[in-house]
Design an enzyme around this catalytic site. Structure first.
Site, PDB file in Angstrom:
ATOM      1  N   GLU A 113       1.737  -8.186   8.823  1.00 34.24           N
ATOM      2  CA  GLU A 113       1.660  -6.707   8.884  1.00 34.24           C
ATOM      3  C   GLU A 113       2.533  -6.072   7.814  1.00 34.24           C
ATOM      4  OE1 GLU A 113      -1.046  -7.480  11.024  1.00 34.24           O
ATOM      5  OE2 GLU A 113      -0.648  -5.320  10.717  1.00 34.24           O
TER       6      GLU A 113
ATOM      7  N   ARG B 115      -1.525  -8.171 -21.103  1.00 32.96           N
ATOM      8  CA  ARG B 115      -2.256  -7.540 -22.217  1.00 32.96           C
ATOM      9  C   ARG B 115      -1.361  -6.641 -23.042  1.00 32.96           C
ATOM     10  NH1 ARG B 115      -7.629  -7.699 -22.120  1.00 32.96           N
ATOM     11  NH2 ARG B 115      -7.800  -5.790 -23.341  1.00 32.96           N
TER      12      ARG B 115
ATOM     13  N   ASP C 224      -8.294  -0.026 -25.379  1.00 37.24           N
ATOM     14  CA  ASP C 224      -8.541  -0.227 -23.955  1.00 37.24           C
ATOM     15  C   ASP C 224      -8.775   1.119 -23.272  1.00 37.24           C
ATOM     16  OD1 ASP C 224      -6.520  -3.042 -22.689  1.00 37.24           O
ATOM     17  OD2 ASP C 224      -8.492  -2.880 -23.624  1.00 37.24           O
TER      18      ASP C 224
ATOM     19  N   PRO D 287       0.831  -1.223   0.000  1.00 38.78           N
ATOM     20  CA  PRO D 287       0.000   0.000   0.000  1.00 38.78           C
ATOM     21  C   PRO D 287       0.859   1.264   0.000  1.00 38.78           C
ATOM     22  CG  PRO D 287      -0.717  -1.538   1.699  1.00 38.78           C
ATOM     23  CD  PRO D 287       0.600  -2.042   1.184  1.00 38.78           C
TER      24      PRO D 287
HETATM   25  C1  4FV Z   1      -1.392  -4.095  -1.171  1.00 36.65           C
HETATM   26  C2  4FV Z   1      -2.077  -3.090  -1.867  1.00 36.65           C
HETATM   27  C3  4FV Z   1      -1.703  -4.584   0.178  1.00 36.65           C
HETATM   28  C4  4FV Z   1      -0.437  -5.017   3.159  1.00 36.65           C
HETATM   29  C5  4FV Z   1      -0.029  -5.893   4.289  1.00 36.65           C
HETATM   30  C6  4FV Z   1      -0.269  -7.235   2.333  1.00 36.65           C
HETATM   31  C7  4FV Z   1      -0.996  -5.926   2.117  1.00 36.65           C
HETATM   32  C8  4FV Z   1      -0.016  -7.298   3.810  1.00 36.65           C
HETATM   33  N1  4FV Z   1      -0.382  -4.513  -1.937  1.00 36.65           N
HETATM   34  N2  4FV Z   1      -1.472  -2.960  -3.082  1.00 36.65           N
HETATM   35  N3  4FV Z   1      -3.157  -2.389  -1.473  1.00 36.65           N
HETATM   36  N4  4FV Z   1      -0.785  -5.413   0.758  1.00 36.65           N
HETATM   37  O1  4FV Z   1      -2.730  -4.216   0.747  1.00 36.65           O
HETATM   38  O2  4FV Z   1      -0.458  -3.823  -3.097  1.00 36.65           O
HETATM   39  O3  4FV Z   1       1.250  -7.842   4.028  1.00 36.65           O
END
Ligand code: 4FV
Length: 256
Positions: A116, A154, A169, A89
């Site tokens: 986490e 794609r 697209d 994230p």
């Molecule tokens: C995520 C996202 C995501 C965070 C903690 C995996 C999680 C756990 N990855 N985009 N949104 N990852 O939420 O790519 O380890």
């Protein structure tokens, strides 16, 4: 395009890599995806990949050594060093431009975290870039990795039969897609726009351009940045002018 995936749930990828467009791309040798179980890079007999967070707080954190060993091991195989992407994230938001940028790389290594998150020293030592699929927290990076692999596939010439289907697209031209219709001709008393059964392909193209713009204006005006505006076709410019004209007239009427 060659993609290596590091995860503690390799079994999650099997059905995805054997199905539909991605499955066919791999069959045709246009895409190579190798999924590695991170636990095969652990050295303790419990094959542990997580531990308690320094500083306390809930949940567990993935330990760095297995990741660093794994990334280095799978990075040795190719000629040039692959581009290592951590799905998280905290990453840059995945969009059409980012997909195209990553699609230029000859090889990617995708790190799928769990718990986490992963000890920060993995990012500091063996990660080139973090990528996020959206501002929400998932339980793992596996689904984001699949989203990225599907979007990348794609881009690979020959994967999507109708090349122009990719060319058209959404987002590729910076606009949302135009509405699609197919049989039956009437659904819930809703008919198909006549132009689409007229056989007049120039008129159909103009209709689709107008509708793509109308949808973008209505649903995602944020997409209409200077770049997208610069790429508008004359037909779409006409629509913009019409719409602005209507907006201006409404504003004048309201002033009265
Ligand atoms: C995520 C996202 C995501 C965070 C903690 C995996 C999680 C756990 N990855 N985009 N949104 N990852 O939420 O790519 O380890």
């Amino acid at each position: 395009m060659r993609v290596q995936v590091l995860t503690i749930f390799p079994e999650l990828f099997a059905p995805f890599l054997a199905t539909s467009l991605v499955g066919r791309a791999i069959e045709k040798g246009l895409l190579e995806v190798r999924v590695h179980d991170l636990r095969s890079f652990t050295e303790d007999r419990h094959r542990s990949v997580d531990d308690e967070p320094y500083g306390g707080g809930g949940g567990m954190v993935m330990t760095a050594p297995p990741w660093i060993r794994a990334v280095r091991a799978v990075s040795e195989e190719g000629e040039e060093r692959p581009w290592r992407v951590l799905l998280s994230p905290q990453g840059a938001r995945l969009d059409e431009a980012k997909v195209r940028e990553l699609g230029e790389k000859s090889e990617l290594v995708l790190l799928c975290g769990r718990y986490e998150g992963i000890d920060e020293r993995v990012r500091l030592t063996v990660v080139d870039e973090e990528v996020s699929i959206g501002d929400y927290v998932l339980s793992g990076g596996e689904l984001p990795a699949m989203v990225l692999i599907e979007a990348l596939s794609r881009q690979v010439p020959g994967v999507v039969k109708l090349a122009d289907s990719v060319a058209n697209d959404s987002f590729r031209a910076g606009l949302l897609d135009y509405p699609h219709y197919t049989r039956p001709p009437v659904v819930e008393e809703l008919a198909v726009p006549e132009v689409l059964t007229s056989g007049d392909h120039a008129a159909i193209r103009r209709w689709r351009q107008r509708e793509a713009l109308r949808a973008t204006l209505a649903k995602r005006p944020d997409l209409l940045g200077s770049e997208a505006l610069a790429r508008l076709t004359p037909e779409q410019r006409r629509v913009i002018d019409q719409v602005w004209g209507q907006v201006r007239d409404e504003a004048r009427r309201d002033e009265k």
